[in-house]
Design a protein around this motif. Structure first.
Motif, PDB file in Angstrom:
ATOM      1  N   UNK A  35       0.842  -1.199   0.000  1.00 17.27           N
ATOM      2  CA  UNK A  35       0.000   0.000   0.000  1.00 17.27           C
ATOM      3  C   UNK A  35       0.878   1.251   0.000  1.00 17.27           C
ATOM      4  N   UNK A  36       1.932   1.249   0.818  1.00 23.76           N
ATOM      5  CA  UNK A  36       2.824   2.408   0.889  1.00 23.76           C
ATOM      6  C   UNK A  36       3.633   2.571  -0.395  1.00 23.76           C
ATOM      7  N   UNK A  37       4.253   1.502  -0.872  1.00 24.84           N
ATOM      8  CA  UNK A  37       5.169   1.584  -2.018  1.00 24.84           C
ATOM      9  C   UNK A  37       4.446   1.868  -3.324  1.00 24.84           C
ATOM     10  N   UNK A  38       3.258   1.307  -3.497  1.00 20.54           N
ATOM     11  CA  UNK A  38       2.537   1.469  -4.757  1.00 20.54           C
ATOM     12  C   UNK A  38       1.671   2.718  -4.789  1.00 20.54           C
ATOM     13  N   UNK A  39       1.583   3.405  -3.682  1.00 17.92           N
ATOM     14  CA  UNK A  39       0.809   4.639  -3.632  1.00 17.92           C
ATOM     15  C   UNK A  39       1.494   5.712  -4.478  1.00 17.92           C
ATOM     16  N   UNK A  40       0.746   6.387  -5.350  1.00 16.69           N
ATOM     17  CA  UNK A  40       1.353   7.463  -6.138  1.00 16.69           C
ATOM     18  C   UNK A  40       1.982   8.552  -5.271  1.00 16.69           C
ATOM     19  N   UNK A  41       1.486   8.734  -4.050  1.00 12.52           N
ATOM     20  CA  UNK A  41       2.054   9.742  -3.158  1.00 12.52           C
ATOM     21  C   UNK A  41       3.496   9.406  -2.757  1.00 12.52           C
ATOM     22  N   UNK A  42       3.838   8.133  -2.730  1.00 18.34           N
ATOM     23  CA  UNK A  42       5.201   7.740  -2.358  1.00 18.34           C
ATOM     24  C   UNK A  42       6.196   8.080  -3.468  1.00 18.34           C
ATOM     25  N   UNK A  43       5.740   8.070  -4.718  1.00 14.25           N
ATOM     26  CA  UNK A  43       6.583   8.526  -5.812  1.00 14.25           C
ATOM     27  C   UNK A  43       7.271   7.465  -6.640  1.00 14.25           C
TER      28      UNK A  43
END
Length: 163
Positions: A76-84
């Motif tokens: 969820x964290x890594x694939x989130x567009x917010x993570x970049x």
């Protein structure tokens, strides 16, 4: 079948534990997966212990549920567009963000880490929340689909990237 003896609760006690802080899911997940460099290590049982903000261990014994929770949270964290690392299409599928190196100087290492995580998820037959863009999947996976092909994918991921 080769791992059946490590699946029992009594056998898990002797397995190495990966301590994961929820607020540092990417950093701790990266450190844990960085130590998994062979196919056998990636196939082995991955035991998670969550660490609370005060440094104490959260209650719970990983019979598989904590590992699944960890995998969902790290993806969820890594694939989130917010993570970049990834961007989202209009249909909410994700693909690698072309300027990820601007945001993350270690972007190649993060993609390799995420490849290990996703390879592990495929091997463990886990469903993840995000979907990859079909064009990216076809290019990346070359239409891999069954368990043996996911092992082939893990072998590809374990190869050192060429520079």
């Amino acid at each position: 079948m080769e791992r059946e003896e490590t699946r029992a609760d009594w056998a898990r006690a002797s397995l190495p534990r990966h301590r994961i802080r929820r607020d540092y899911i990417m950093e701790d997940g990266y450190a844990a997966f960085e130590r998994l460099n062979t196919e056998a290590e990636l196939r082995s049982v991955f035991v998670v212990e969550f660490v609370a903000a005060d440094g104490s261990l959260e209650s719970g014994i990983d019979g598989g549920g904590l590992f699944k929770e960890f995998m969902i949270l790290v993806c969820r964290a890594a694939l989130s567009p917010e993570y970049g690392l990834f961007a989202a299409c209009s249909d909410q599928t994700v693909y690698p963000f072309t300027n990820s190196a601007v945001l993350h100087k270690n972007a190649p290492q993060l993609y390799r880490f995420l490849g290990k995580v996703i390879g592990k998820a495929i091997y463990e037959q886990m469903l993840l929340e995000h979907q990859f863009n079909r064009a990216f999947l076809n290019r990346m996976l070359e239409r891999f689909g069954d368990a043996e092909e996911s092992c082939q994918l893990m072998r590809l991921i374990l190869q050192k990237p060429e520079r």
